[in-house]
Design an enzyme around this catalytic site. Structure first.
Site, short mmCIF file in Angstrom:
data_model
loop_
_atom_site.label_atom_id
_atom_site.label_comp_id
_atom_site.label_asym_id
_atom_site.label_seq_id
_atom_site.Cartn_x
_atom_site.Cartn_y
_atom_site.Cartn_z
N GLN A 1 0.78 -1.25 0.00
CA GLN A 1 0.00 0.00 0.00
C GLN A 1 0.81 1.30 0.00
OE1 GLN A 1 -3.36 2.37 2.64
NE2 GLN A 1 -3.04 0.26 3.10
N GLU B 1 1.25 -1.26 8.27
CA GLU B 1 0.45 -0.12 8.73
C GLU B 1 0.35 0.03 10.26
OE1 GLU B 1 -1.49 2.40 7.12
OE2 GLU B 1 -1.85 3.02 9.17
N ASP C 1 0.56 3.79 6.00
CA ASP C 1 0.82 3.43 4.61
C ASP C 1 0.52 4.58 3.66
OD1 ASP C 1 1.74 0.88 5.00
OD2 ASP C 1 -0.20 -0.07 4.78
N GLY D 1 -8.00 20.17 21.44
CA GLY D 1 -7.42 21.40 20.91
C GLY D 1 -8.07 22.62 21.53
N GLY D 2 -7.95 23.74 20.84
CA GLY D 2 -8.46 25.00 21.38
C GLY D 2 -9.97 25.09 21.42
N1 COA Z 1 12.06 -9.86 -9.44
C1 COA Z 1 12.74 -10.63 -8.56
N2 COA Z 1 12.63 -10.49 -7.21
C2 COA Z 1 11.78 -9.55 -6.78
C3 COA Z 1 11.02 -8.72 -7.64
C4 COA Z 1 11.20 -8.93 -9.04
N3 COA Z 1 10.54 -8.19 -9.90
N4 COA Z 1 10.28 -7.90 -6.89
C5 COA Z 1 10.53 -8.20 -5.61
N5 COA Z 1 11.43 -9.18 -5.53
C6 COA Z 1 11.99 -9.77 -4.31
C7 COA Z 1 12.78 -8.78 -3.49
O1 COA Z 1 14.03 -8.59 -4.06
C8 COA Z 1 12.82 -9.48 -2.14
O2 COA Z 1 13.77 -10.50 -2.19
P1 COA Z 1 14.93 -10.72 -1.08
O3 COA Z 1 14.21 -10.91 0.21
O4 COA Z 1 15.62 -11.96 -1.56
O5 COA Z 1 15.79 -9.53 -1.08
C9 COA Z 1 11.45 -10.19 -2.12
O6 COA Z 1 10.96 -10.15 -3.47
C10 COA Z 1 10.33 -9.64 -1.27
O7 COA Z 1 10.51 -8.39 -0.79
P2 COA Z 1 10.01 -7.94 0.67
O8 COA Z 1 9.91 -6.48 0.61
O9 COA Z 1 10.89 -8.53 1.71
O10 COA Z 1 8.53 -8.55 0.81
P3 COA Z 1 7.77 -9.12 2.11
O11 COA Z 1 6.44 -9.53 1.61
O12 COA Z 1 8.54 -10.15 2.84
O13 COA Z 1 7.63 -7.85 3.09
C11 COA Z 1 6.88 -5.65 3.72
C12 COA Z 1 6.61 -6.91 2.89
C13 COA Z 1 5.81 -4.64 3.38
C14 COA Z 1 6.76 -6.00 5.21
C15 COA Z 1 8.29 -5.11 3.41
O14 COA Z 1 8.40 -4.95 2.02
C16 COA Z 1 8.61 -3.79 4.11
O15 COA Z 1 8.86 -3.73 5.30
N6 COA Z 1 8.61 -2.70 3.32
C17 COA Z 1 8.99 -1.37 3.81
C18 COA Z 1 7.90 -0.76 4.64
C19 COA Z 1 6.58 -0.69 3.93
O16 COA Z 1 6.44 -0.12 2.89
N7 COA Z 1 5.58 -1.27 4.61
C20 COA Z 1 4.21 -1.04 4.26
C21 COA Z 1 3.72 -1.84 3.19
S1 COA Z 1 2.11 -1.32 2.82
#
Ligand code: COA
Length: 418
Positions: free
Chosen positions: A16, A138, A167, A242-243
């Site tokens: 998101q 979130e 988010d 607030g105020g």
């Molecule tokens: N081709 C190949 N690999 C890809 C890719 C593509 N096109 N797109 C994504 N990937 C891989 C990434 O490189 C990553 O691999 P790695 O772990 O080997 O480095 C993997 O897919 C997944 O990424 P990740 O972000 O770890 O996903 P997740 O589902 O485990 O975590 C979140 C999700 C949201 C918790 C995490 O992305 C996060 O903390 N993001 C930052 C904060 C954020 O935006 N949070 C709110 C989300 S609404």
């Protein structure tokens, strides 16, 4: 001509926070190229599914006006294509877990080397510090940014809010940073790193609560209708804190959203008391001034509620607004979806999706007189893969076929073009 026309965004966002940001940029006219993992795509395509085999509303409502390319960025050919995309785009936006893009082989230093004009924008849960490597969603951000500890009633647990301030709020902050960086690039000629932490974004939105934390050093927070003998900003229920005091009072109907939020500005007191049949309280020094009312705000709102219970929330809104009294009915999502004024301004829009059919979404929340945002459908997974390779990167059909065969774009041979 739209505000961001000509700007190409390499959109590596998912879930998101990041998608909210790039959707705003798309509505401002940027060409947003969403890079998705072949066969899987943004995980939200398949989350909270309401219609089988159709992209979820979660995805469609956060990814309109974008183009989608499937690309395995861990495949060698995929990496070569990614390098070409980095060289041809203006902004790269991502919200992977910390370090994911580095692990892919594209740290900031490399991106700068490939394209010194590139703006590299990220959302992470936390900024540098003890939690910088943590994954965040979130509600974690709401809890760590000061929103949850200050939301709810003082005799209950901390609460998260339905508004996605972690988010979507951080996506909005990031979009603002990107637009500023694009503006600075006009004179500097250089790109830059733009980073937004969800904890920071939530705290920015909760800044008045940090104000109150500091006020506590000089005495109790008398505007809070709760135990004020505390050393941390308390949860204030429905008080504004607030105020100008406010509260959500019940109205006729008795339903879960039959409430109206009313605010007692000093000039409104006399009219409230007239409506409530208590004209004697208008000039009574025990009630007539804000300072006199402060210790008994709960009683003030009880008196007003006796009157609001005789009206529907819309009737009460009309009557109070006629005398410039700030107030607002508690509207359910069902009511908001049907609100004609929101349809007329394009804040609620009906969009046609190729496999879903018509659905409602929230359109551009900021209106620009010279850059109208027309909301279009979200892309199907990989819908624009070939179009982007041919038109944006200038690949030949032979090169596109080779990319398919390498597996970089998805199932090899499944899609080879003529
Ligand atoms: N081709 C190949 N690999 C890809 C890719 C593509 N096109 N797109 C994504 N990937 C891989 C990434 O490189 C990553 O691999 P790695 O772990 O080997 O480095 C993997 O897919 C997944 O990424 P990740 O972000 O770890 O996903 P997740 O589902 O485990 O975590 C979140 C999700 C949201 C918790 C995490 O992305 C996060 O903390 N993001 C930052 C904060 C954020 O935006 N949070 C709110 C989300 S609404």
């Amino acid at each position: 001509m739209k505000a961001l026309e000509g700007i190409k965004i390499l959109d590596f966002t998912h879930v998101q926070s990041g998608p909210t940001c790039t959707q705003l940029l798309a509505w401002l006219g940027a060409d947003v190229i969403k890079v998705e993992r072949p066969g899987i795509g943004d995980i939200t395509r398949g989350q909270l599914v309401d219609i089988p085999d159709v992209d979820s509303l979660y995805f469609t409502m956060l990814n309109s006006n974008k183009r989608s390319i499937t690309l395995d960025t861990k495949n060698e050919t995929g990496k070569e294509i990614l390098i070409r995309l980095i060289k041809s785009c203006d902004v790269l936006v991502e919200n992977f877990a910390p370090g994911a893009l580095d692990r892919m082989g594209f740290p900031w230093e490399r991106i700068q080397e490939l394209n010194p004009r590139m703006i590299y924008a990220s959302v992470k849960g936390f900024g540098p510090g003890p939690y910088e490597d943590c994954k965040v969603y979130e509600n974690v951000a709401q809890c760590t940014g000061g929103a949850a500890s200050t939301t709810g009633f003082d005799d209950g647990p901390p609460l998260v809010t339905g508004a996605q301030i972690g988010d979507s709020g951080t996506g909005l902050h990031l979009a603002f940073g990107i637009v500023a960086a694009l503006f600075q690039r006009v004179t500097s000629g250089r790109g830059q790193r733009v980073q937004a932490a969800m904890q920071d974004g939530v705290l920015n939105l909760a800044r008045v609560k940090l104000r109150d934390q500091q006020r506590l050093a000089h005495g109790p927070l008398t505007e809070y209708p709760v135990n004020t003998d505390v050393d941390e900003t308390p949860r204030a229920g429905n008080a504004s804190g607030g105020g100008q005091p406010g509260w959500a009072v019940r109205t006729k109907g008795g339903g879960p959203n039959d409430y109206i939020y009313v605010i007692i500005q000093p000039p409104g007191w006399a009219y409230y008391m007239e409506l409530c049949g208590r004209p004697e309280l208008v000039d009574d020094p025990e009630w007539s001034t804000p300072a006199a009312r402060l210790p008994k705000l709960d009683e003030c709102f009880k008196i007003i509620e006796e009157w609001t219970l005789t009206k529907t929330k819309r009737e009460a809104m009309d009557i109070l607004n006629a005398r410039d009294i700030p107030c607002g009915p508690i509207l359910s999502m069902k009511e908001i979806a049907d609100e004609p004024a929101l349809r007329n301004t394009g804040t609620i829009v009906e969009v046609d999706h190729p496999t879903r059919g018509k659905y409602l979404t929230v359109g551009m929340p900021v209106k620009l007189s010279d850059s109208e945002a027309k909301v279009q459908s979200s892309p199907l997974l990989g819908e624009h893969t070939e179009e982007i390779l041919l038109d944006v990167l200038g690949l030949s059909k032979k090169e596109v076929n080779a990319a398919w065969k390498s597996g970089a774009l998805g199932e090899p041979a499944a899609k080879a073009i003529d």
